[in-house]
Design a protein around this motif. Sequence first.
Motif, mmCIF file in Angstrom:
data_model
loop_
_atom_site.group_PDB
_atom_site.id
_atom_site.type_symbol
_atom_site.label_atom_id
_atom_site.label_comp_id
_atom_site.label_asym_id
_atom_site.label_seq_id
_atom_site.Cartn_x
_atom_site.Cartn_y
_atom_site.Cartn_z
ATOM 1 N N SER A 145 12.304 4.624 14.451
ATOM 2 C CA SER A 145 11.241 3.792 15.026
ATOM 3 C C SER A 145 11.715 2.354 15.193
ATOM 4 O O SER A 145 11.180 1.612 16.009
ATOM 5 C CB SER A 145 9.979 3.854 14.163
ATOM 6 N N PRO A 176 0.854 -1.200 0.000
ATOM 7 C CA PRO A 176 0.000 0.000 0.000
ATOM 8 C C PRO A 176 0.885 1.245 0.000
ATOM 9 O O PRO A 176 1.101 1.845 1.054
ATOM 10 C CB PRO A 176 -0.806 -0.141 1.298
ATOM 11 N N LYS A 205 12.819 -2.540 8.062
ATOM 12 C CA LYS A 205 12.554 -3.420 9.204
ATOM 13 C C LYS A 205 13.239 -4.782 9.020
ATOM 14 O O LYS A 205 13.766 -5.361 9.979
ATOM 15 C CB LYS A 205 11.044 -3.604 9.386
ATOM 16 N N LYS A 221 5.910 3.655 0.596
ATOM 17 C CA LYS A 221 6.329 3.901 1.977
ATOM 18 C C LYS A 221 6.293 2.608 2.783
ATOM 19 O O LYS A 221 7.220 2.303 3.521
ATOM 20 C CB LYS A 221 5.404 4.948 2.605
ATOM 21 N N TRP A 222 5.226 1.854 2.612
ATOM 22 C CA TRP A 222 5.126 0.579 3.323
ATOM 23 C C TRP A 222 6.210 -0.391 2.846
ATOM 24 O O TRP A 222 6.794 -1.128 3.636
ATOM 25 C CB TRP A 222 3.734 -0.036 3.171
ATOM 26 N N THR A 280 0.077 -7.666 9.118
ATOM 27 C CA THR A 280 -0.097 -6.205 9.219
ATOM 28 C C THR A 280 -1.234 -5.720 8.311
ATOM 29 O O THR A 280 -2.359 -5.560 8.756
ATOM 30 C CB THR A 280 1.208 -5.478 8.859
ATOM 31 N N PHE A 326 9.361 0.794 4.524
ATOM 32 C CA PHE A 326 9.302 0.430 5.946
ATOM 33 C C PHE A 326 9.646 -1.044 6.124
ATOM 34 O O PHE A 326 10.465 -1.415 6.960
ATOM 35 C CB PHE A 326 7.906 0.715 6.523
ATOM 36 N N LEU A 380 12.810 8.745 10.063
ATOM 37 C CA LEU A 380 11.808 8.422 11.085
ATOM 38 C C LEU A 380 11.623 6.904 11.198
ATOM 39 O O LEU A 380 11.462 6.372 12.294
ATOM 40 C CB LEU A 380 10.476 9.093 10.750
ATOM 41 N N ILE A 381 11.647 6.223 10.066
ATOM 42 C CA ILE A 381 11.500 4.765 10.099
ATOM 43 C C ILE A 381 12.697 4.143 10.825
ATOM 44 O O ILE A 381 12.528 3.310 11.715
ATOM 45 C CB ILE A 381 11.367 4.175 8.677
#
Lengths: 359, 359
Positions: free
Chosen positions: A114, A78, A89, A81-82, A240, A85, A110-111
């Motif tokens: 986090s 989606p 991760k 950006k996802w 998710t 991320f 920011l990712i």
Amino acid sequence: MLYELSEKIYKLENEGKRVIRLDIGEPDWRPPESAFRTLLDSLEDGRDRYASAAGELELREKIAELHGCDARNVVITPGSKWGIFMLLKLHLKSRDNAIIFSPHWPAYELICKSLKANPRILKLKSEDNWRINFASLEDAIDSKTKIIILNSPCNPTSHAWGEREERNIMELASERGIPLLVDDAYRDLCFRRRKERQLGDNLLIANTFSKTFGMTGWRIGYIAVPAEIAHKAVKLNQITINNVSVFLQMAASKAIEEKMKFAEKVRKICKRRAEIAAGILVRRMHFTHPNAGLYLFPKLPERIDTGRFLRRLLENGIAVAPGNAFGEYKQHIRISLCKREEILKKALDKIVEVVEECE
Amino acid sequence: MLYELSEKIYKLENEGKRVIRLDIGEPDWRPPESAFRTLLDSLEDGRDRYASAAGELELREKIAELHGCDARNVVITPGSKWGIFMLLKLHLKSRDNAIIFSPHWPAYELICKSLKANPRILKLKSEDNWRINFASLEDAIDSKTKIIILNSPCNPTSHAWGEREERNIMELASERGIPLLVDDAYRDLCFRRRKERQLGDNLLIANTFSKTFGMTGWRIGYIAVPAEIAHKAVKLNQITINNVSVFLQMAASKAIEEKMKFAEKVRKICKRRAEIAAGILVRRMHFTHPNAGLYLFPKLPERIDTGRFLRRLLENGIAVAPGNAFGEYKQHIRISLCKREEILKKALDKIVEVVEECE
């Protein structure tokens, strides 16, 4: 900071205020007609059920063809950006670091934070025309460096690095065994067309339908990555977001058939707007000339307080993004050139006027 | 395990095989007509742009009204799964634990593990009619317990705990200062209507449009939570999924106006199907009678090997979910009752037949 500004403006708009939003990288061109038609047909066909967390095979096959890989290398996301991320991760553990060339899209940093990883920011300079210093890059890499991010053309500068420079980064990353994440959201918007990257062992490709096709709010993108990473990404999707709506995937699958033609069209729009903008802003500001859409990243005269300038501009109904949202560039602003020429010209004239007022 | 099965079946279907999918909790009823119309109107109105990471105010206000809270307590998510992932991520650090009553939706456990937190599984028994033993619950809580998850009605049993039992859990959680995450995906499907929960200080509500409205593939849900948690969730949305497509939010906003009527209708469907299913399965299997939709969770006769049974069943073109996907329930299977009566009856007859064959 960028997102806070955005939320603030959504609020102003909810209260009925009209803002010319040059703060957000949102194309004003509409998605292809065929994408709309396919969306409607797919809904009518009941393609609105749970579906594979990898994405629809039909769409993944088309994307795989673009990047010279197999459908099993592709995962639909989606938005890019996802995808980004997920890739960060999957590569970064706590205290690992990611190399980020700056100015940079704030989400990268920011990712990383986090994930409790360290964004290792390599600051580039407009005076150097954003050239990468390879000695500093080599120095920045250590045993905790688990990924290098390359966003070319870059948000916010709209600077695409030369093909040789990009190849050198790729080779260096390969030699060090560090995966290179290429965020290619703006690649189709290079004023001189660049072909799609071909997937290599060390490459992680993230892309989106948002910019090329003006499908920002459709929330669809993809990653093309080595199969074992794709497998892990599918597992992460499963716990998710599950899957991107099939009717949106079908629309994207239709849109991608028109990619060449569509990209050609928007490339021209971007180029023309960049020329217009440069012609106006040059009266009061310094900037590097972009070789891609959608942005300009000019520097305000030194004696101007950027915060005050942005507030004055917003009072005049215009929003641009503050440079320090993209790294240590507080004297810069990012102007998104995503409006029709008449509106754009007026807004840019106003920007110059407010610069003059604030000086 | 559930998701692997699902991907395997998507693959079979891609290869042209027809499978009656009683393995997946996917309603066969269609979303409200008005939701489709609103989706199309919203697209026509250009409501397909970047938008607030919190969600559209109009939709958040309607949801807030349902739960006796404020729009700032509500965040729109792409499915409740993403909402639950966010809430677990925001509450669990590495080595913390989450209390999960079992049998349980596998995502809870997988999410906890992906966060390096410990799922603390409290195994309930069908012989006890899934009653919660409060002494064991109290014993299970320690200083590392940062969240308790209650999914009532429960996937896979379709058992909704009594209101007193639920209140007791809430009180216990409050006394211990541990947030209670209620996954209310199936609440509208209680055979006797239960009103929406009112948001309390200690409550984290996650819900979805998937089950009540049959909008599974639209990927839209929400969380209703204390404001400071909502704020953090918005920040997490900003660096991950950004926002749910506005045209889908508008459709959901229209659907929610018909919630009472729609839920009443699907509640009746669920009740009738559960009765039919119970009447057929009772010939060969033990199970607790559900008080909500969408599932039955029967136990196979002891001498049956579940793996072999499931393979035989799949050869007969029917998929159900293995019990051990939901915890230590290897002799159970989860049957989703999401088909028209004729198909359902035939499939259930076949299930009984395969049980007899395998015995």
